[in-house]
Design a protein around this motif. Structure first.
Motif: not given
Length: 458
Positions: A117-140
Motif C-alpha cells: 500500500h504505502l511502504p513506510i517501515d517506521v512512522v514517527i509522530s512528534p506529538e506522540k513522542e512529546v506527549a510521552e515525554a511530558a508524562l515522564q516529566r510529570l511522573a518524576a
C-alpha cells in the motif's frame, strides 16, 4: 551506509549531524536552498535543493544506491509520497517518515503502511513522542529530564544540584561507600554550559546539572539522597489543547490513580474538539496568560502546570505566571534551544524539547538490531545507548575496567537476564547482557564499534 534525509529543518539537521559524524554518506534534500546551504556549510554532508517527493530530485540525491531514506519535511503528504517514490522507483530498503496528523496515526488505519500500500517501515509522530515525554516529566517532578531504559527497569534522571543537596562537595567514589545498597550512578555533569563524564574523584557543586542512572525501584531513594522530594501529581493544569495537550490529558484520564486535569485552550474550535474527546477533563476556552482564567482553573492548588502550546514565548510566560500564582511546578515545551538557558532565571522546573524527542526516536529506529534504545541529551551533546552485547563484541567476556572505553563514556547500568546491577570496574560483561552507555557525541562512533552494532553493521 548511504542515507538521504529529506527536510533540513531542526530535526533533519540534527539527524544529519549525528549520522555524518559517524562517517556515513549523508545527503540532505530541502526545497529551501538556505537550509541546504546551512547543512552543507556546517556538516560533512551533500545537499540538493528541490522537492523531496520528485523522482528526479531523489535521483540526483543518489537514491539508486541509498540504503535508507528519512522523510522529515514539514508536510506529512510530502513525507508519505517521498517514501512511496523511494520504494517504487528506487527500491530503497528502509524508509522512515515523520507524520503529524492524527488521522494518519490512528491504529485502525495501520494497514495503510503495508509494503503493497504505502511502504513506510517506521512512522514517527512528534506529538506522540512529546506527549510521552511530558508524562515522564510529570511522573518524576523533581527532575528536569527523564527517560526509561531496560523495559522500565532503569531510569535516567536529570537533576539540578541545590545548595541543600546532602552530597555536595563529596567525591563520587565515596557515594558507593556511603550508600552501598543504592543502585544509582552519576554518568554526566553539566557545569557552566560544559557537559562532561565525571571521574570517581569529581565532586558535585550547587548549580550543576547532573545525569544519573538508577534502578527504577530505587528512584525515590536516589532523589532523596540528592536532595529532591518526590511528590504525587494529583491536580494538573494543561495550557494548550492541541495534539500534545490532548494526548497528555487522555493518558492522565486513563490512569487508575485518578488525576484531576484542566485544559486551557485559546482557539475555540480546538477547545471544543478537546472537550468532545475528553470525558472527565474540564476544558476552559481562553488565553493561558489570563490571570483570571488561571485562577478559575485553580492554578494555586494545582500540583503542576504543563505549557504545551505551539508558541515558545507563550509557554514561558504562562509558566512564569502560573508559578507566580502559587503553582509549585512548571513544565514547558520549548522548540528554540536558545531559550533553554532562561529556564533557571525564570524558575521553570523542566522543559521538553520536541526536536530532541523526535531525534531520539528516529535514532532508535536507525540503530536497529542489537541497539534497543537511543536517547539524545541536550542539543545533541551526548547520547544514551541501550544495547545487547554480541558474542563477537570486543567487550564480551571482559571486565569493565579492562575495556578501552573512550574517556567521554560511562556504563550506567547492566542487566543480566532479569537482574539489573550497578556496574563497577570489576563487573564482567557477558554475551547477551543488556547495557546502557552514556557517551558524549564525539565518542558515539567508538562506542558503536565496541558494541559492533554500528548501523552499517546490518
Amino acid at each position: 551506509m548511504k542515507v538521504i534525509i529529506c527536510g533540513a529543518g531542526q530535526v533533519g539537521w540534527q539527524i544529519a549531524k549525528h549520522l555524518s559524524g559517524e562517517r556515513n554518506d549523508v545527503t540532505v534534500v530541502d526545497s529551501n536552498p538556505v537550509l541546504v546551504r546551512r547543512a552543507t556549510d556546517t556538516l560533512d554532508v551533500q545537499g540538493i535543493s528541490g522537492f523531496a517527493s520528485y523522482p528526479d530530485i531523489l535521483d540526483r540525491a543518489g537514491a539508486r544506491d541509498a540504503d535508507m531514506i528519512i522523510a522529515a519535511t514539514h508536510s506529512d503528504e510530502v513525507n508519505m509520497v517521498t517514501c512511496q517514490v523511494a520504494h517504487s522507483v528506487f527500491d530503497i530498503r528502509r524508509k522512515i517518515a515523520r507524520l503529524r496528523a492524527q488521522s494518519y496515526l490512528d491504529a485502525i488505519y495501520s494497514d495503510l503502511y503495508r509494503r503493497d500500500h504505502l511502504p513506510i517501515d517506521v512512522v514517527i509522530s512528534p506529538e506522540k513522542e512529546v506527549a510521552e515525554a511530558a508524562l515522564q516529566r510529570l511522573a518524576a517532578p523533581a527532575t528536569f529530564d527523564t527517560e526509561s531504559f531496560m523495559q522500565g527497569r532503569a531510569q535516567l534522571l536529570g537533576i539540578v544540584i541545590e545548595e541543600d543537596c546532602p552530597v555536595i562537595n563529596t567525591p563520587l567514589r565515596q557515594l558507593t561507600d556511603l550508600f552501598s545498597t543504592l543502585r544509582a550512578l552519576v554518568v554526566g555533569v553539566r557545569r557552566e554550559e560544559s557537559l562532561f563524564v565525571p571521574s570517581p574523584n569529581d565532586q558535585l557543586f550547587p548549580g550543576d546539572d547532573v545525569y544519573l542512572f538508577t534502578d527504577t525501584e530505587d528512584m525515590t531513594r536516589t532523589l532523596e539522597i540528592f536532595g529532591k522530594v518526590q511528590s504525587k501529581q494529583e491536580r494538573v493544569v494543561i495550557i494548550g489543547g492541541g495534539n500534545v495537550g490532548l494526548g497528555v490529558a487522555k493518558a492522565l484520564e486513563a490512569r487508575t490513580d485518578r488525576v484531576r486535569v484542566k485544559v486551557i485552550e485559546k482557539n475555540r474550535e480546538i477547545a471544543e474538539n478537546a472537550a468532545d474527546a475528553l470525558d472527565r477533563t474540564i476544558v476552559l476556552h481562553g488565553d493561558g496568560l489570563d490571570t483570571g482564567l488561571l485562577e478559575e482553573a485553580q492554578i494555586a492548588t494545582a500540583d503542576a502546570v504543563l505549557a504545551v502550546t505551539d508558541d515558545d514565548k507563550t509557554n514561558l510566560l504562562a509558566s512564569v505566571r502560573a508559578k507566580g500564582l502559587g503553582c509549585p511546578m512548571a513544565i514547558t515545551l520549548i522548540n528554540d534551544p536558545t531559550l533553554v538557558p532562561l529556564m533557571g532565571p525564570l524558575d521553570i522546573d523542566a522543559y521538553i524539547n520536541p526536536r530532541s524527542t523526535t531525534v531520539s526516536s528516529i535514532l532508535r529506529h536507525i540503530r536497529h538490531g542489537r541497539v534497543r534504545s537511543v536517547y539524545s541529551i541536550g542539543d545533541a551533546e551526548a547520547e544514551v545507548i541501550e544495547a545487547q552485547v554480541l558474542g563477537t563484541s570486543p567487550i564480551s567476556g571482559q571486565k569493565i575496567k579492562d575495556v578501552a572505553f573512550p574517556e567521554g563514556t560511562l556504563i550506567g547500568a547492566v542487566m543480566k537476564g532479569t537482574k539489573m546491577i550497578k556496574p563497577t570496574g570489576n563487573t564482567r560483561i557477558d554475551e547477551g547482557d543488556v547495557i546502557t552507555i552514556f557517551a558524549l557525541a564525539e565518542d558515539v562512533p567508538e562506542v558503536e564499534r565496541l558494541l559492533q552494532v554500528s548501523i552499517d553493521f546490518f
